[in-house]
Design an enzyme around this catalytic site. Structure first.
Site, PDB file in Angstrom:
ATOM      1  CE  LYS A 125      -4.480   0.800   0.144  1.00  8.98           C
ATOM      2  NZ  LYS A 125      -5.522  -0.096  -0.417  1.00  8.98           N
TER       3      LYS A 125
HETATM    4  P1  NAD Z   1     -12.685   7.672  -2.936  1.00  9.03           P
HETATM    5  O1  NAD Z   1     -11.661   8.674  -2.600  1.00  9.03           O
HETATM    6  O2  NAD Z   1     -13.102   7.495  -4.345  1.00  9.03           O
HETATM    7  O3  NAD Z   1     -14.005   7.944  -2.059  1.00  9.03           O
HETATM    8  C1  NAD Z   1     -13.976   8.062  -0.678  1.00  9.03           C
HETATM    9  C2  NAD Z   1     -15.341   8.553  -0.217  1.00  9.03           C
HETATM   10  O4  NAD Z   1     -15.382   8.527   1.211  1.00  9.03           O
HETATM   11  C3  NAD Z   1     -15.618  10.001  -0.624  1.00  9.03           C
HETATM   12  O5  NAD Z   1     -16.990  10.137  -0.949  1.00  9.03           O
HETATM   13  C4  NAD Z   1     -15.296  10.770   0.659  1.00  9.03           C
HETATM   14  O6  NAD Z   1     -15.975  12.031   0.735  1.00  9.03           O
HETATM   15  C5  NAD Z   1     -15.800   9.792   1.699  1.00  9.03           C
HETATM   16  N1  NAD Z   1     -15.243  10.000   3.040  1.00  9.03           N
HETATM   17  C6  NAD Z   1     -13.960  10.249   3.395  1.00  9.03           C
HETATM   18  N2  NAD Z   1     -13.859  10.377   4.737  1.00  9.03           N
HETATM   19  C7  NAD Z   1     -15.105  10.203   5.220  1.00  9.03           C
HETATM   20  C8  NAD Z   1     -15.658  10.228   6.530  1.00  9.03           C
HETATM   21  N3  NAD Z   1     -14.894  10.461   7.598  1.00  9.03           N
HETATM   22  N4  NAD Z   1     -16.988   9.993   6.676  1.00  9.03           N
HETATM   23  C9  NAD Z   1     -17.767   9.747   5.612  1.00  9.03           C
HETATM   24  N5  NAD Z   1     -17.299   9.727   4.345  1.00  9.03           N
HETATM   25  C10 NAD Z   1     -15.992   9.942   4.157  1.00  9.03           C
HETATM   26  O7  NAD Z   1     -12.142   6.287  -2.327  1.00  9.03           O
HETATM   27  P2  NAD Z   1     -12.525   4.807  -2.755  1.00  9.03           P
HETATM   28  O8  NAD Z   1     -11.547   4.355  -3.768  1.00  9.03           O
HETATM   29  O9  NAD Z   1     -13.983   4.729  -3.037  1.00  9.03           O
HETATM   30  O10 NAD Z   1     -12.161   4.029  -1.414  1.00  9.03           O
HETATM   31  C11 NAD Z   1     -13.069   3.952  -0.323  1.00  9.03           C
HETATM   32  C12 NAD Z   1     -12.668   2.801   0.581  1.00  9.03           C
HETATM   33  O11 NAD Z   1     -12.669   1.587  -0.169  1.00  9.03           O
HETATM   34  C13 NAD Z   1     -11.261   2.900   1.194  1.00  9.03           C
HETATM   35  O12 NAD Z   1     -11.264   2.270   2.444  1.00  9.03           O
HETATM   36  C14 NAD Z   1     -10.429   2.091   0.221  1.00  9.03           C
HETATM   37  O13 NAD Z   1      -9.231   1.612   0.808  1.00  9.03           O
HETATM   38  C15 NAD Z   1     -11.393   0.968  -0.075  1.00  9.03           C
HETATM   39  N6  NAD Z   1     -11.124   0.243  -1.316  1.00  9.03           N
HETATM   40  C16 NAD Z   1     -11.060   0.869  -2.507  1.00  9.03           C
HETATM   41  C17 NAD Z   1     -10.817   0.128  -3.652  1.00  9.03           C
HETATM   42  C18 NAD Z   1     -10.798   0.753  -5.021  1.00  9.03           C
HETATM   43  O14 NAD Z   1     -10.731   0.008  -6.015  1.00  9.03           O
HETATM   44  N7  NAD Z   1     -10.904   2.060  -5.168  1.00  9.03           N
HETATM   45  C19 NAD Z   1     -10.610  -1.253  -3.582  1.00  9.03           C
HETATM   46  C20 NAD Z   1     -10.704  -1.874  -2.333  1.00  9.03           C
HETATM   47  C21 NAD Z   1     -10.963  -1.112  -1.210  1.00  9.03           C
END
Ligand code: NAD
Length: 439
Positions: A125
């Protein structure tokens, strides 16, 4: 003796803080899970010790020229938890709170996730402590290119492959691809996944994590005999994972009643108009890309989002938001963890005594790394798949993993989380035992 030494005034400068693993609550959480699993699978203590320490970590200062002419030094991290199963693989996160411990925990979870999915990768990561919403496009590009340059020594298509995570996207991956390719002298699309399709990205990678979340939800609902069209969903986070999950659930007839992001939360108990909400969040005029202010809903306190009654609750924002404080107030039947590490071990204990069916993060959100694997394979072979092939293979692998997790959970009377982690840790432990210890 000189009577008066010259007075030297200290020059004030900012010093970005750097923390080590063990002070991080997120890393402690990952360690605690590993300790529990080690007991369940009777893990060899030497292998457990090796797995508790990230294999390789790099902390870099990333100085960049800001648009106003000043210089700002950001702190960046890349942690490779394990190199045992193949190249290490994991996202790159841009967020203000990122530190070494958080990145190390996320890297460890990636190792277990790749193990559960039987992918030829180990976990990694990366992160840069910054607020991406406060950076211009040019600043983000300079930050990304300089970060790539700084970690160049430890990345490579057979060493460590990045992908998007919170705060980064396809464009970020395109800049990494370009910077790395310029350094080595030829185009190397397999250095990152989650790139734009025009650059060798995989069709369906952007949607893959959310789609995988929904494949798991459907499998759980089938088992619990809950009808999709009589269900409601609440989703925290409306970025990549959250918005795609909402879209997919809505298409299946599930009523999405509340969503939230870092700016606030909204609710419509009759069901949000998800296509209109997706357009609202993507609108050029909506600079923060927030759901707040959406006309078809009322605003609610962010703290009330997770405790809103629903069939399916999907945390898809960040880690450690379901805690001992709010776990007993969750009012969902299924907790589908789109985010990594959203539930603390204390909350897990509380939920274990309830009827909440948890689909743990290492299984639930594994669709992203699975399609990243498909993208890496396609780039190496220079042979691209159709969207139908991608989605069919994704569904097959997700459902297979879901079934193996449920089988173990039932056979050994484990929670789904412990069953999933047991599969992931055991796979890597077996490989370590077979490979032996160098020298
Ligand atoms: P992103 O940046 O596209 O979206 C994150 C979202 O969370 C945004 O809408 C943001 O405003 C919101 N957010 C941030 N802090 C917050 C809080 N304290 N309370 C409420 N909402 C909050 O990120 P993403 O890629 O969608 O990732 C989200 C989660 O999924 C993370 O934990 C990431 O590690 C996990 N994840 C992502 C992927 C991927 O392919 N993008 C894969 C596996 C896991």
């Amino acid at each position: 003796m000189p009577s008066s030494a010259p007075v030297v005034l200290a020059t004030p400068f900012k010093h970005p803080p750097v923390t080590l693993f063990d002070t991080s609550p997120t890393f402690q959480m990952a360690l605690q899970q590993l300790r529990t699993v080690a007991g369940i699978i009777n893990l060899d203590p030497g292998i457990a010790e090796r797995l508790s320490v990230p294999k390789r970590s790099m902390v870099v200062g990333i100085p960049i020229r800001m648009d106003d002419g000043s210089t700002h030094t950001f702190i960046g991290y890349r942690v490779q938890h394990s190199l045992t199963s193949g190249a290490s693989k994991g996202g790159l996160r841009y967020a203000p709170h990122v530190d070494l411990g958080e990145v190390a925990a996320l890297a460890m979870w990636m190792t277990w996730k790749c193990g559960i999915m039987n992918l030829p990768f180990a976990g990694a990561k990366g992160g840069v402590a910054c607020d991406p919403a406060a950076l211009s496009l040019g600043e983000k590009e300079r930050l990304t290119r300089r970060f790539t340059e700084e970690v160049q020594a430890i990345i490579g298509p057979r060493i460590d492959v990045m992908a998007p995570d919170m705060g980064t996207d396809e464009q970020t991956m395109a800049w990494i691809y370009d910077t790395y390719s310029m350094k080595i002298g030829y185009a190397c699309p397999e250095i990152v996944t989650g790139k734009p399709v025009e650059l060798g990205g995989c069709i369906g990678r952007r949607e893959a994590t959310g789609r995988g979340v929904v494949y798991c939800i459907r499998a759980a609902m089938e088992e619990l005999k809950i009808a999709l069209d009589q269900s409601t969903a609440v989703v925290q986070g409306f970025g990549n994972v959250g918005s795609v999950t909402c879209d997919e659930l809505h298409r299946l007839g599930v009523k999405v009643t509340a969503v939230g992001d870092r700016y606030g939360a909204i609710r419509n108990l009759k069901g949000l108009d998800v296509p209109a909400l997706l357009r609202y969040a993507a609108d050029e005029k909506n600079k923060r890309k927030t759901v707040v202010g959406f006309p078809g809903a009322e605003e609610i306190a962010p703290a009330d989002l997770l405790t809103t009654p629903c069939t399916i609750l999907v945390p898809a924002a960040m880690e450690r938001l379901i805690t001992a404080e709010n776990a007993s107030r969750l009012r969902c039947r299924i907790l589908a963890e789109g985010a990594n590490g959203p539930t603390t071990p204390e909350a897990d204990t509380i939920l274990a005594g309830s009827d909440v069916y948890i689909i743990p993060d290492v299984l639930c959100n594994a669709g992203g790394v699975t399609v990243s694997y498909f993208e890496w394979v396609q780039d190496i072979q220079q042979f691209m798949w159709s969207e139908e092939d991608v989605n069919n293979e994704l569904r097959k692998l997700m459902l297979n993993a879901f079934k193996r997790v449920r089988k173990l959970a039932i056979e050994r009377n484990l929670t789904n989380r412990m069953a999933a982690l047991s599969l992931g840790v055991q796979k890597v432990a077996n490989e370590k035992a077979k490979r032996g210890l160098f020298p």
